[in-house]
Design a protein around this motif. Structure first.
Motif, PDB file in Angstrom:
ATOM      1  N   HIS A 156      20.561  24.871   8.981  1.00 21.62           N
ATOM      2  CA  HIS A 156      20.420  25.516   7.679  1.00 21.62           C
ATOM      3  C   HIS A 156      21.822  25.728   7.122  1.00 21.62           C
ATOM      4  N   LYS A 157      21.933  25.698   5.808  1.00 27.00           N
ATOM      5  CA  LYS A 157      23.224  25.988   5.215  1.00 27.00           C
ATOM      6  C   LYS A 157      23.021  26.677   3.875  1.00 27.00           C
ATOM      7  N   THR A 158      23.921  27.573   3.574  1.00 31.86           N
ATOM      8  CA  THR A 158      23.853  28.335   2.326  1.00 31.86           C
ATOM      9  C   THR A 158      24.804  27.728   1.303  1.00 31.86           C
ATOM     10  N   ALA A 159      24.399  27.714   0.047  1.00 38.22           N
ATOM     11  CA  ALA A 159      25.324  27.339  -1.022  1.00 38.22           C
ATOM     12  C   ALA A 159      25.102  28.287  -2.196  1.00 38.22           C
ATOM     13  N   HIS A 160      26.172  28.587  -2.886  1.00 38.46           N
ATOM     14  CA  HIS A 160      26.087  29.418  -4.091  1.00 38.46           C
ATOM     15  C   HIS A 160      26.574  28.588  -5.271  1.00 38.46           C
TER      16      HIS A 160
ATOM     17  N   TYR B  66      17.289  38.786  -4.392  1.00 44.88           N
ATOM     18  CA  TYR B  66      18.748  38.917  -4.389  1.00 44.88           C
ATOM     19  C   TYR B  66      19.006  40.311  -4.943  1.00 44.88           C
TER      20      TYR B  66
ATOM     21  N   PRO C 186      25.522  41.467  -5.061  1.00 47.33           N
ATOM     22  CA  PRO C 186      24.204  40.922  -4.720  1.00 47.33           C
ATOM     23  C   PRO C 186      24.167  40.340  -3.316  1.00 47.33           C
ATOM     24  N   ARG C 187      23.137  40.664  -2.579  1.00 44.74           N
ATOM     25  CA  ARG C 187      22.956  40.146  -1.219  1.00 44.74           C
ATOM     26  C   ARG C 187      21.485  39.804  -1.000  1.00 44.74           C
ATOM     27  N   ASP C 188      21.263  38.928  -0.016  1.00 39.95           N
ATOM     28  CA  ASP C 188      19.893  38.554   0.331  1.00 39.95           C
ATOM     29  C   ASP C 188      19.098  39.782   0.782  1.00 39.95           C
TER      30      ASP C 188
ATOM     31  N   GLU D 288      19.228  41.618   4.176  1.00 36.46           N
ATOM     32  CA  GLU D 288      20.269  42.560   4.574  1.00 36.46           C
ATOM     33  C   GLU D 288      19.850  44.008   4.317  1.00 36.46           C
TER      34      GLU D 288
ATOM     35  N   ALA E  41      28.779  29.172   6.751  1.00 37.43           N
ATOM     36  CA  ALA E  41      27.683  28.980   5.785  1.00 37.43           C
ATOM     37  C   ALA E  41      26.388  28.547   6.463  1.00 37.43           C
TER      38      ALA E  41
ATOM     39  N   CYS F  47      25.383  32.474   7.312  1.00 38.96           N
ATOM     40  CA  CYS F  47      25.784  33.653   6.550  1.00 38.96           C
ATOM     41  C   CYS F  47      25.479  33.416   5.080  1.00 38.96           C
ATOM     42  N   SER F  48      24.768  34.330   4.450  1.00 38.26           N
ATOM     43  CA  SER F  48      24.337  34.087   3.073  1.00 38.26           C
ATOM     44  C   SER F  48      25.294  34.666   2.041  1.00 38.26           C
ATOM     45  N   VAL F  49      26.401  35.237   2.500  1.00 42.40           N
ATOM     46  CA  VAL F  49      27.352  35.807   1.538  1.00 42.40           C
ATOM     47  C   VAL F  49      28.163  34.682   0.897  1.00 42.40           C
TER      48      VAL F  49
END
Lengths: 866, 88, 196
Positions: free
Chosen positions: A114-118, B3, B11-13, B16, C133, C136-138
């Motif tokens: 899994h990977k997060t992207a913003h 969010y 903002p955080r998931d 958390e 990443a 971690c969702s930050v």
């Protein structure tokens, strides 16, 4: 062969590959899907109906495919994928399935992550439009993620900082607050997938906004025998030509209801497909398109439709039945046969087939109104003229919908559940619009008035392995371990999971089983000395001027008067009065206190304390710090424990008066800086030695060394449970379940009448004043059989169900102190029933038990001073 | 996955945070002074509206602070994150 | 001379962590036994009184770090800081810094030695952000985070304090001792693709 000698912008003709389907080898090109490869090789039957077993061919070209599900057997393998989404590679091996695949019995050892992207923008679809929008946003300094399902991204945008271009990536879910989930297939197209690369990646994208540039969705109409190999969406047929250079048939009948299908006919004709006829249900079609086709010598018939097919011995289409139809799709004349191997059908176009939003499938909202959803022969209803399939994937027919309506199902959601239409892996993309049209017709309502069924993510099937990502095996859930863990492992101790903690369960010697080991460990603590790793207990340091006052409100008993250096046991309850946690709290100094919690509840207790402090009582000066992991704790228990601690801490005065029960001292223990607490969970003389965690292993080894002359015995959680149960100490969460008050536990002594605390008000509630509440009791059993946790208590054995339940066993063990089985139980009016004979039902067998007080060992507490 | 705008961390998931239920349900200053009905109301009864709802969250995996937001229970739109006790 | 019997929760994995990767991808290093003190101040606490004991001004903005030499003060929440510095040379029940801060802060400030509560793993290199990443969702993009910033969050299934040290980038991960082995194994797994 039906591959054109040129064309096909998605295939790479310089890279020929071989695929194997149902045991036969076929040539293909890199860039093909399994569907295009099979069509290129004239393979018409690729699957079978789930219930009917009827042969089925490729019907679509993407995620809408209802028919061509295959089992991939090479590589990692997949039980059930649409051939339209399987990218070929050299050595791809697949098999046709009859509606459902078979899970592999070989472990899936591929990697998934899994990977997060913003980003500010997610673009769905990597065609020219999508990349233009992406480039504009990137030019404004926005971060952009582009997701393209196929392998081909338009080459108009360069990879650059803050632009993430993902091909082979399908958006499968769009959720609240810009949360987009996409599946990237990273090695599925490779013959030898590298082991270090995750096969698939689940992207979690947090996006400012999402733009969907994918094209609309083509809807078919239904007609008798519309499920045969050779029946295909018209737009899909044309795209097999332009994308893959593949002819989906030699001779086609185009069954149109919209202009795009007429354009598709032109593409087919252009590529060399002979057009047996082009039919359009509409009475009139644009002259330009009709003339274009007629100019090629094509027989164009308006007001006509396909109303049936003929098949060869393999079940594939060899002819279409063609008839003039009225506006309801009813044939108005005897059908005529036109020989063909492709029926390219297209009723209308709707919105894109949704990229994972939870939406009401806009089935009725097509570009064309007035085109029927189903074609019927002049006479005969139902399946008289051949089965008319509404949902090819689910093998559900027009007759099924008619039956649903006859029994009163009129809402699409009801019809969906009655017929299973739309419940397949394709989520009924091609079926739902037909079902809505049929339902509108049968119930006499306009399609627009029907509330469509809901499509839900994931938009395409996603494997559980991908959802799990790296949360598998050892990483499935954190295993919390203490500093002494390496010793426990080295000495082969079995572990018990307590929350996320791994705790030594018992410490067998030789070939002892658990019962033997636990009995030996219990005897050692009762008669000599034992030691256990107690590091997992929750520990919270509280500081501030108002800690005493705060603890008075949180615990049921009084704490503010506790003297520095002393320890007190406390019970805490929720506002409803039910026991929530218990433990001891020590007063380290005037304004520093150290609270212990149960192992499983440490985080919940900290949350609870801070909730009151931050939301209700901000005027109290109390600050909480979790120190659970900072301290390692070794419990040393038993009549000889004083000798062991004396050997380790020669400077510490351990006399019963110098160092009394429920106090603590700071001392050097085994050469280490330590706090020693005189508390006991076994009823025996006992010490708990605390050191900063990184000294824990050294302390443990030195305790064992110093204890050797006294026969020190390592014990685990099971022995701890037996010993505490003999003393009637309940374990919160085992002997309680959130419906038990301190009074029910016989702990009225710990409930203050003089002060206010959280939960107190609830003891005046009617429910808590009932005289038939369950109360904690002890049970001793006749014979040798241990009554297990969960056994129900009844007054008499046998009886006719429903037998009244008087209570249940919460903990059951063999007691070495009593030399017989005993248990703790919650029993109606238990405190009044000591001495009564009852039966505990274990696996259908009634075991006679006698009710006792919960404390069955040393009730006067004479042993705690050694 | 909501969010959620933490007033201190941004903002955080949703994962958390821990949900704190309806805002403005105060612990009675003197619980012994309220009758059984009022006490039960405090313990068990919340408003559960369709539409805008004042609710509490705590950023357990982050700053561990409590705050209040307005959340629309149909659209899930979140507005006005603010520390507990502060009005908008 | 006292034998140092301290044992880091990552003693068994430190070698493996140090051996993985390289300057072109990502590298890990455990920094065991660092002194850590949690400071919490009452609303009326005069925290400026701590300046002398700390030799730095405590940052007021949540998520910001103030540093001097090897000492960092991380603001984790309003009136809550984590102060970290090099390890103590010998076994102590409580670090000298914690005692000093408690004396300086008086009744309105809590200074709790939590040196063994968490261990420290530095994650550095061009792929450091990629590795994080995966769990971690930050948003750690340079425009949202950077050197001198910190936060508490979840990494995989462990709660961590995350601090960015430099633009390499180097991230400092402080993880509870009991979760350290889990997190180290997770980091090694998450790095597989980058370290070959």
């Amino acid at each position: 062969m039906t591959r054109l000698t040129s064309g096909g912008d998605r295939v790479d003709r310089s890279r020929p590959v071989t695929v194997t389907f149902d045991g036969a080898d076929y040539p293909a090109y890199a860039g093909d899907t399994l569907a295009s490869a099979l069509l290129a090789n004239g393979v018409r039957t690729v699957a079978r109906g789930i219930y009917t077993g009827r042969p089925r061919g490729v019907f679509g070209i993407g995620a809408e495919e209802p028919n061509a599900f295959v089992q991939v057997e090479s590589g990692t393998g997949e039980p059930m994928l649409p051939a339209t989404l399987v990218e070929v590679y050299d050595g791809l091996r697949a098999r046709s399935v009859a509606g459902k695949g078979r899970l592999s019995d070989v472990p899936d050892n591929a990697r998934y992550d899994h990977k997060t992207a913003h980003c500010e923008l997610v673009v769905v679809g990597g065609g020219m439009d999508g990349l233009r929008i992406a480039a504009e946003a990137a030019g404004r300094g926005e971060r952009v993620v582009v997701c393209e399902s196929s392998r081909v991204l338009a080459a108009t945008l360069q990879e650059q900082d803050d632009v993430l271009l993902l091909n082979r990536t399908t958006v499968v879910g769009q959720y609240d607050h810009g949360y987009v989930v996409a599946v990237e297939r990273r090695t599925d197209h490779l013959p030898d997938a590298p082991e270090t690369v995750a096969r698939q990646r689940l992207w979690h994208v947090r996006a400012g906004r999402v733009v969907d540039t994918t094209k609309g969705m083509e809807h078919p109409y239904a007609f008798p025998d519309n499920d045969r190999p050779g029946v295909m969406l018209a737009g899909a047929a044309a795209e097999y030509v332009t994308w893959y250079g593949v002819l989906p048939g030699r001779v086609a009948v185009v069954a149109s209801g919209n202009d795009d299908a007429l354009r598709a006919a032109l593409v087919l004709a252009d590529a060399g497909v002979a057009l047996g006829a082009v039919l359009d249900t509409r009475p009139e079609v644009p002259a330009g398109l009709a003339d274009g086709l007629r100019g090629l010598g094509v027989d164009v018939r308006t007001g006509h439709a396909v109303c049936g097919t003929d098949a060869d011995s393999d079940g594939a289409v060899v002819a279409a039945h063609v008839a003039p139809v009225d506006e309801h799709g009813r044939g108005t004349a005897e059908p005529q046969l036109i020989r063909c191997d492709l029926v390219a059908v297209s009723r209308a176009w709707g919105p894109p087939p949704w990229s994972g939003q939870q939406v009401r499938t806009p089935g009725g909202a097509s570009t064309t109104v007035g085109v029927p959803s189903v074609i019927r022969v002049p006479d005969g209803d139902g399946d008289a003229a051949g089965r008319t399939f509404v949902d090819l994937h689910r093998d559900a027919t027009l007759a099924d919908v008619e039956r649903a309506v006859r029994v009163g199902m009129t809402h699409p959601e009801h019809v969906k559940r009655y017929t299973t239409i739309g419940t397949g892996a394709d989520q009924g993309r091609t079926a739902n619009p037909v079902m809505l049209g049929v339902l509108a017709e049968l119930t006499g309502r306009p399609t627009a008035e029907l509330e469509p069924t809901t499509s839900r993510p994931p938009a395409v099937p996603v494997s559980f392995a991908l959802l799990a990502g790296r949360d598998r095996g050892r990483l499935a859930d954190p295993e919390r371990v203490t500093p002494m863990h390496p010793w426990h492992v080295a000495h082969g101790l079995p572990f018990e999971d307590v929350g996320q903690w791994r705790r030594p369960w018992y410490a067998p010697r030789g070939d002892e089983d658990m019962d033997e080991a636990v009995r030996r460990e219990c005897r050692a603590v009762r008669t000599g000395v034992g030691t256990m790793d107690a590091s997992t207990l929750g520990k919270i340091e509280l500081q501030g001027r108002d800690v005493g006052a705060f603890l008075d409100r949180i615990y049921t008993n009084l704490f503010s008067t506790l003297k520095v250096g002393r320890i007190k046991y406390g019970v805490m309850c929720h506002a409803d009065g039910m026991v929530f946690d218990d433990g001891t709290t020590a007063r380290l100094s005037e304004d520093r206190w150290l609270m212990s919690t149960t192992t499983g509840n440490a985080a919940a207790v900290l949350d609870w304390l801070e909730e009151w402090l931050f939301t209700e009582w901000p005027e109290l000066d109390v600050r909480c710090t979790s120190v659970t992991d900072h301290w390692a704790t070794v419990a040393i228990a038993g009549p000889r424990s004083r000798d062991v601690v004396a050997a380790l801490a020669p400077d510490l005065d351990l006399g019963a008066e110098a160092f009394p029960f429920m106090t603590f001292r700071e001392a050097t223990v085994a050469g280490l800086p330590a706090r020693v607490f005189r508390i006991s969970f076994s009823g025996e003389l006992a010490y708990e030695v605390n050191v900063p965690a990184w000294y824990g292993l050294a302390l443990w080894e030195r305790v064992l060394e110093a204890g050797k002359p006294y026969g020190i015995t390592v014990y685990g959680t099971e022995t701890m449970h037996v010993l505490r149960a003999e003393k009637g100490f309940p374990i919160v969460g085992q002997d309680t379940d959130g419906t038990v008050t301190p009074q029910d536990l016989g702990m009225s002594w710990a409930v203050s009448k003089r002060k206010s605390f959280v939960g107190k008000r609830s003891y005046g509630r009617e429910e808590n004043l009932r005289d038939d509440r369950k109360q904690l009791v002890g049970l001793v059993a006749d014979g040798d059989r241990v009554v297990p946790e969960g056994a129900q208590l009844v007054v008499a054995p046998g009886g006719v169900p429903p037998v009244p339940m008087a209570g249940h066993v919460t903990s059951g063990y063999w007691s070495t102190a009593l030399e017989q089985p005993f248990a703790l139980a919650l029993l109606e009016r238990g405190s009044e029933r000591h001495g009564e004979r009852l039966y505990a039902v274990d696996d259908g067998e009634a075991v006679a038990v006698t009710v006792t007080a919960p404390v069955c060992y040393d009730p006067e507490g004479a042993r705690r001073d050694g | 996955m909501l969010y959620i705008p933490c007033p201190w961390c941004g903002p955080r998931d949703e994962t958390e945070f821990r949900y704190g239920g309806e805002a403005g349900v105060a612990y009675p200053a003197d619980p012994d002074a309220v009758d059984d009905a009022a006490w039960s109301e405090y313990l068990f009864v919340r408003s559960n509206p369709k539409g805008w709802f004042e609710e509490r969250w705590v950023h357990t995996s982050g700053c561990r602070r409590w705050f209040t937001v307005r959340r629309h229970t149909v659209s899930y739109e979140i507005r006005d994150p603010r520390p507990i006790g502060e009005s908008t | 001379m006292t034998v140092d019997v301290r044992r880091s929760p990552l003693a068994e994995l430190a070698g493996e962590l140090a051996a993985v990767g390289g300057p072109g991808s990502v590298r890990f290093a455990e920094r065991p036994f660092r002194v850590q003190v949690e400071l919490r101040a009452a609303a009326d606490a005069p925290v400026s009184r701590l300046y002398e004991a700390l030799a730095l001004m405590l940052p007021r903005g949540v998520g910001y770090v103030a540093s001097t030499g090897d000492r960092d003060a991380l603001c984790l929440a309003p009136r809550w800081w984590l102060v970290t510095q090099s390890p103590e040379p010998a076994p102590v029940l409580e670090s000298a810094l914690a005692g000093r801060l408690r004396t300086a802060g008086g009744a309105a400030v809590s200074a709790v030695d939590v040196s063994a509560q968490r261990t420290t793993i530095d994650v550095t290199g061009p792929n450091a952000r990629d590795v994080l990443a995966h769990g971690c969702s930050v948003d750690l993009h340079p425009r949202a985070f950077g050197p001198g910033r910190c936060t508490q969050t979840a990494l995989a299934k462990a709660q961590v304090v995350l601090q960015q040290l430099d633009r390499a980038p180097t991230f400092r991960v402080l993880v509870r001792a009991s979760f350290a082995r889990y997190l180290a194994e997770w980091l090694l797994d998450a790095a597989t693709e980058y370290v070959g």
